[in-house]
Design a protein around this motif. Structure first.
Motif, mmCIF file in Angstrom:
data_model
loop_
_atom_site.group_PDB
_atom_site.id
_atom_site.type_symbol
_atom_site.label_atom_id
_atom_site.label_comp_id
_atom_site.label_asym_id
_atom_site.label_seq_id
_atom_site.Cartn_x
_atom_site.Cartn_y
_atom_site.Cartn_z
ATOM 1 N N THR A 452 0.751 -9.888 -8.798
ATOM 2 C CA THR A 452 2.019 -9.657 -9.482
ATOM 3 C C THR A 452 1.903 -10.171 -10.910
ATOM 4 O O THR A 452 1.010 -10.980 -11.216
ATOM 5 C CB THR A 452 3.186 -10.341 -8.765
ATOM 6 N N THR A 453 2.818 -9.759 -11.784
ATOM 7 C CA THR A 453 2.815 -10.186 -13.184
ATOM 8 C C THR A 453 4.088 -10.965 -13.479
ATOM 9 O O THR A 453 5.201 -10.477 -13.211
ATOM 10 C CB THR A 453 2.714 -8.995 -14.140
ATOM 11 N N ILE A 454 3.905 -12.164 -14.048
ATOM 12 C CA ILE A 454 5.029 -13.016 -14.428
ATOM 13 C C ILE A 454 5.193 -12.884 -15.935
ATOM 14 O O ILE A 454 4.259 -13.138 -16.700
ATOM 15 C CB ILE A 454 4.770 -14.478 -14.050
ATOM 16 N N THR A 455 6.390 -12.457 -16.375
ATOM 17 C CA THR A 455 6.670 -12.256 -17.786
ATOM 18 C C THR A 455 7.763 -13.233 -18.225
ATOM 19 O O THR A 455 8.799 -13.349 -17.565
ATOM 20 C CB THR A 455 7.129 -10.817 -18.062
ATOM 21 N N GLY A 456 7.537 -13.956 -19.339
ATOM 22 C CA GLY A 456 8.510 -14.920 -19.833
ATOM 23 C C GLY A 456 9.021 -14.545 -21.202
ATOM 24 O O GLY A 456 8.293 -13.990 -22.032
ATOM 25 N N TYR A 489 -0.787 -13.157 -11.362
ATOM 26 C CA TYR A 489 -1.034 -14.073 -10.239
ATOM 27 C C TYR A 489 -1.431 -13.261 -9.027
ATOM 28 O O TYR A 489 -0.737 -12.307 -8.641
ATOM 29 C CB TYR A 489 0.206 -14.887 -9.919
ATOM 30 N N THR A 490 -2.552 -13.622 -8.433
ATOM 31 C CA THR A 490 -3.044 -12.965 -7.217
ATOM 32 C C THR A 490 -2.901 -13.923 -6.055
ATOM 33 O O THR A 490 -3.438 -15.045 -6.084
ATOM 34 C CB THR A 490 -4.510 -12.544 -7.363
ATOM 35 N N ALA A 491 -2.159 -13.504 -5.036
ATOM 36 C CA ALA A 491 -1.963 -14.342 -3.857
ATOM 37 C C ALA A 491 -3.260 -14.405 -3.069
ATOM 38 O O ALA A 491 -3.907 -13.376 -2.843
ATOM 39 C CB ALA A 491 -0.843 -13.798 -2.990
ATOM 40 N N PRO A 492 -3.680 -15.589 -2.650
ATOM 41 C CA PRO A 492 -4.893 -15.688 -1.834
ATOM 42 C C PRO A 492 -4.748 -14.872 -0.547
ATOM 43 O O PRO A 492 -3.641 -14.662 -0.041
ATOM 44 C CB PRO A 492 -4.995 -17.183 -1.536
ATOM 45 N N ASP A 493 -5.891 -14.414 -0.034
ATOM 46 C CA ASP A 493 -5.864 -13.630 1.211
ATOM 47 C C ASP A 493 -5.269 -14.429 2.362
ATOM 48 O O ASP A 493 -4.698 -13.846 3.293
ATOM 49 C CB ASP A 493 -7.290 -13.187 1.575
ATOM 50 N N ASP A 494 -5.423 -15.738 2.308
ATOM 51 C CA ASP A 494 -4.919 -16.565 3.408
ATOM 52 C C ASP A 494 -3.630 -17.288 3.001
ATOM 53 O O ASP A 494 -3.274 -18.309 3.576
ATOM 54 C CB ASP A 494 -5.968 -17.586 3.828
ATOM 55 N N SER A 495 -2.936 -16.782 1.997
ATOM 56 C CA SER A 495 -1.726 -17.433 1.521
ATOM 57 C C SER A 495 -0.666 -17.503 2.609
ATOM 58 O O SER A 495 -0.532 -16.595 3.437
ATOM 59 C CB SER A 495 -1.175 -16.683 0.313
ATOM 60 N N ARG A 496 0.113 -18.563 2.557
ATOM 61 C CA ARG A 496 1.268 -18.672 3.451
ATOM 62 C C ARG A 496 2.276 -17.609 3.050
ATOM 63 O O ARG A 496 2.493 -17.345 1.878
ATOM 64 C CB ARG A 496 1.867 -20.069 3.328
ATOM 65 N N THR A 497 2.896 -16.992 4.006
ATOM 66 C CA THR A 497 3.901 -15.962 3.728
ATOM 67 C C THR A 497 5.281 -16.590 3.763
ATOM 68 O O THR A 497 5.657 -17.262 4.718
ATOM 69 C CB THR A 497 3.813 -14.825 4.754
ATOM 70 N N ASP A 498 6.026 -16.348 2.664
ATOM 71 C CA ASP A 498 7.345 -16.979 2.551
ATOM 72 C C ASP A 498 7.968 -16.530 1.228
ATOM 73 O O ASP A 498 7.385 -15.737 0.492
ATOM 74 C CB ASP A 498 7.205 -18.511 2.572
ATOM 75 N N THR A 499 9.164 -17.067 0.927
ATOM 76 C CA THR A 499 9.792 -16.869 -0.374
ATOM 77 C C THR A 499 9.549 -18.135 -1.193
ATOM 78 O O THR A 499 9.882 -19.242 -0.761
ATOM 79 C CB THR A 499 11.298 -16.618 -0.237
#
Length: 782
Positions: A452-456, A489-499
């Motif tokens: 995803t892309t974070i824009t500020g 930002y790239t979520a790791p393949d083993d990232s915890r799933t949540d908000t």
């Protein structure tokens, strides 16, 4: 204007420095205003000098949002006034001794009780006659010599300054040095005593008036008390004490001329009759003293002496008989007189008022009366206004700013706008405009392994922004000239799933922007439950699925072999840093053994400086029911100035780095150079083992970056890793050693607890009179 050494290395006030006396204090000289205020000739008769002495001063102020906090320090404050009225101690002592002995002079003078005794003796002698021969007697002189008493009084008054201390309280606020005529008033102490709520000169309400009516009244009362009060160190008390003891030392001079002749004939020759002090052996020691006449034990006894008794012929016996009663008569007449001077009631009723009568003109001229203020009040009221903790309604930087001054001095305040003002230790702060920061996350929902892309927007221009997900740093970005940034930002393949909460904080703006990111399970069927403990903090850009870290000590075709064991019961990610210095065609061999019961993904960062023809051979022995990847590590002894690693980016470009120093102590400067990054790429730097964020830099047109920093406090003795991480090129690391020459970790100097961080919290400081501004800026770390 103010003393130095009052600031810490961070630019904050050093509170402890104000406890020590200032050897060369500043002062405001009011002397030139004396005649302008008190009239022509006042400097010759009333006050010749006037200054306000100022000790160490300092201030600081900070603003955080609407909250303004300030601090000031004033070490001490005193007024020094020189007056001719109290500067001539010899004349003053003579005046008070004359006043103290006036009663005695009256008693010994013609018509006085003591003089009557002497007159009676002379008359008796003059009437003596035997067989047509008579004595002719006359009183040549009779009086006292106050010289010894005057000297005693003078010595006592010069021994130490007078002051307004009292019995049971040695703390004086006003003192008078009669040797110079200087009146010193502790304005700080007088100010604190004027209000029960005042306890510290450096903790007073805003805009406290130093020379208030209460303070000036207390000052003038202190001067009067030091001169005519009943305290142990007042002039009156000292004179009373000296006179009470020294009155007995006063010499009594008596000269009677006597001769013998036939009745009716003139006297052809005379002799002198005197009063002399004699010791225990009967030897004369000098003129008679009051103490001797009164029979006080410590004094020599008094005898009547006839210089040549032959002249008195047959009448000498009669003369001696009359003279024998003289000492007794004098003692009887003098006793009540002396008691009236120094007796218990005499000190209160006679002596003290007599001395005060001499001093009253001095006191009135300096202190004044209820109807007519004296010179001190007149000068201090008109010459200057002193304000401690001055805080104007609008700060020196205009609207929105706040100012604090340790001391504000206004000369000739009655002139209004024409008055001259000196602002000592002035500090002003004005907070920057509020930042309207915001971030967007697009897409706001991704699966494990997706980007995803974070824009500020709304951040400070060209500032570093740290981004965190659930409090864990995922990287930094640098804003452009519009205060905007983007970060992938790239979520790791083993990232915890949540908000997850996403927060971006600028180093300068210090106004966090917040958003949310949802991470869902990937379609590949990853088991979220099995990965519940995985760290959500993944690399923004990864080089590849794994990399091997190795270090070789080789020249030409030398090879080193090492083996490493890795045991993991769930998905793991490991980083190993190592150093390589190799040339020509080195080959490294490594063997790794991995025991895993589930899928394992080892991530290692390595650096190798080798050419395309280098070859690596590895043997692995795995006991696993699923796919596994191995990692290997080996050590090397480098010949270069520092140990360096190199890594290949995903596009094949090679990145590398080196350190300028291979051994340093805490507080010394280290420099890292990185090469091979993409031009314009954001590169962050950090030092391990305990992570220390060095900062972020942008690679130049050649792909080079440079970082300079001090080895931080807390760095343990031993090897430390420095890692450079590019936003797209991956990471590279190098090691250096932290050592100490004393056998322990040396600490770099730190500042005081009151340092002012700049950024969202704006701060400023002025060292009074030096005209130098101090500002402190601390780097914010994620």
């Amino acid at each position: 204007m103010a003393a130095t050494g009052l600031l810490t290395e961070d630019g904050a006030l050093d509170v402890d420095a104000y406890a020590d006396p200032v050897t060369d204090p500043a002062y405001v000289d009011l002397t030139a205003l004396i005649e302008q205020i008190l009239g022509e000739g006042a400097s010759d008769t009333l006050l010749s000098e006037a200054t306000v002495q100022i000790g160490a001063v300092g201030s600081q102020i900070a603003k955080n949002g609407a909250d303004v906090t300030s601090l000031y320090r004033v070490a001490d404050l005193e007024a020094n006034l020189t007056s001719p009225l109290v500067g001539n101690v010899d004349e003053l002592a003579a005046d008070v001794v004359d006043g103290a002995t006036a009663t005695l002079d009256a008693a010994l003078g013609e018509g006085g009780a003591v003089h009557a005794v002497v007159d009676g003796v002379v008359s008796t002698l003059d009437a003596l006659s035997v067989a047509g021969t008579g004595v002719t007697a006359s009183l040549d002189s009779f009086g006292i010599d106050t010289g010894p008493l005057l000297q005693s009084v003078t010595d006592e008054l010069l021994l130490a300054p007078l002051d307004n201390s009292t019995e049971g309280n040695d703390d004086a606020t006003v003192s008078i040095d009669l040797s110079t005529g200087t009146i010193t008033a502790d304005l700080g102490a007088l100010l604190l005593a004027s209000d029960a709520e005042y306890t510290d000169l450096s903790d007073l309400p805003a805009n406290t008036d130093v020379l208030s009516d209460d303070v000036i009244n207390a000052l003038t009362e202190g001067v009067a008390s030091a001169l005519t009060g009943t305290g142990p160190n007042s002039l009156t008390s000292k004179v009373v004490s000296v006179v009470a003891e020294g009155i007995y030392d006063v010499n009594v001079n008596l000269d009677i001329s006597a001769g013998v002749s036939a009745l009716g004939d003139p006297v052809s020759d005379t002799t002198t009759i005197t009063l002399d002090s004699v010791d225990a052996d009967g030897a004369a020691t000098g003129p008679a003293t009051l103490g001797g006449i009164l029979g006080i034990a410590e004094y020599d006894s008094v005898e009547v002496s006839i210089a040549n008794d032959d002249i008195l012929g047959p009448l000498v016996g009669l003369v001696e008989g009359v003279l024998n009663d003289l000492v007794t008569g004098l003692s009887g007449a003098l006793g009540p007189v002396i008691e009236g001077i120094v007796g218990e009631s005499g000190i209160v009723d006679t002596l003290q008022p007599a001395i005060n009568g001499v001093l009253n003109p001095v006191v009135t001229s300096l202190v004044g009366t209820d109807e007519d203020p004296g010179a001190l009040e007149g000068l201090l009221n008109a010459a200057a206004d002193l304000t401690i903790n001055a805080q104007p309604a609008v700060g020196d930087f205009g609207d929105g700013s706040s100012t604090v001054r340790a001391l504000n001095v206004m000369l000739l305040p009655l002139l209004g706008d024409g008055a001259v003002t000196a602002e000592l230790a002035s500090s002003t702060v004005k907070a920057a405009d509020a930042y309207d920061t915001a971030i967007t996350i697009e897409p706001g929902t991704i699966e494990q392994g997706e980007t995803t892309t974070i824009t500020g927007t709304g951040f400070a221009l060209n500032e570093t922004v740290a981004v965190t997900i659930d409090g864990e740093s995922i990287g930094t970005a640098t804003t452009n000239e519009n205060g905007e940034f983007t970060l992938d930002y790239t979520a790791p393949d083993d990232s915890r799933t949540d908000t997850f909460d996403v927060v971006a904080t600028g180093e300068v703006s210090q106004t966090p922007a917040e958003g949310t990111l949802i991470i869902e399970p990937s379609d590949a069927g990853a088991d979220p439950a099995a990965d519940a403990d995985a760290d959500v903090n993944g690399d923004v850009n990864t080089n590849a699925s794994s990399s091997a870290s190795a270090a070789a000590d080789a020249d030409a075709t030398a090879a080193a072999q090492s083996a490493a064991n890795e045991d993991a019961s769930s998905d793991a990610s490991a980083d190993v840093s190592s150093d390589v210095n190799a040339s020509a065609q080195p080959a490294a061999q490594a063997a790794s053994q991995t025991d895993a019961t589930s899928m394992s993904n080892a991530d290692a960062s390595s650096a190798a400086n080798s050419n395309a023809s280098a070859a690596a051979a590895a043997a692995s022995n795995a006991d696993s029911s699923a796919d596994a990847s191995s990692e290997a590590a080996s050590s090397a002894d480098s010949d270069s100035a520092s140990n360096a690693n190199a890594s290949s980016a995903s596009d094949g470009q090679q990145i590398s780095m080196e350190l300028e120093n291979d051994r340093l102590q805490v507080g010394e400067t280290q420099v890292a150079h990185g090469h091979g990054f993409e031009p314009g790429e954001s590169v962050s730097a950090a030092q391990y083992s305990e992570k220390f964020d060095i900062g972020t830099s942008v690679a130049d047109d050649n792909g080079d970056v440079t970082f300079t920093w001090f080895v931080p406090n807390g760095s343990t003795i031993g090897n430390h890793v420095v890692e450079l991480t590019g936003a797209t090129s991956g990471s590279v690391d190098a090691t250096f050693e932290v050592y100490t020459s004393t056998g322990g970790g040396a600490l770099s100097p730190t500042g005081g607890d009151m340092a002012l961080p700049l950024g969202g919290l704006a701060a400023a400081m002025l060292l009074a009179g030096a005209g130098v501004w101090f500002a402190v800026r601390r780097r914010a770390h994620a």
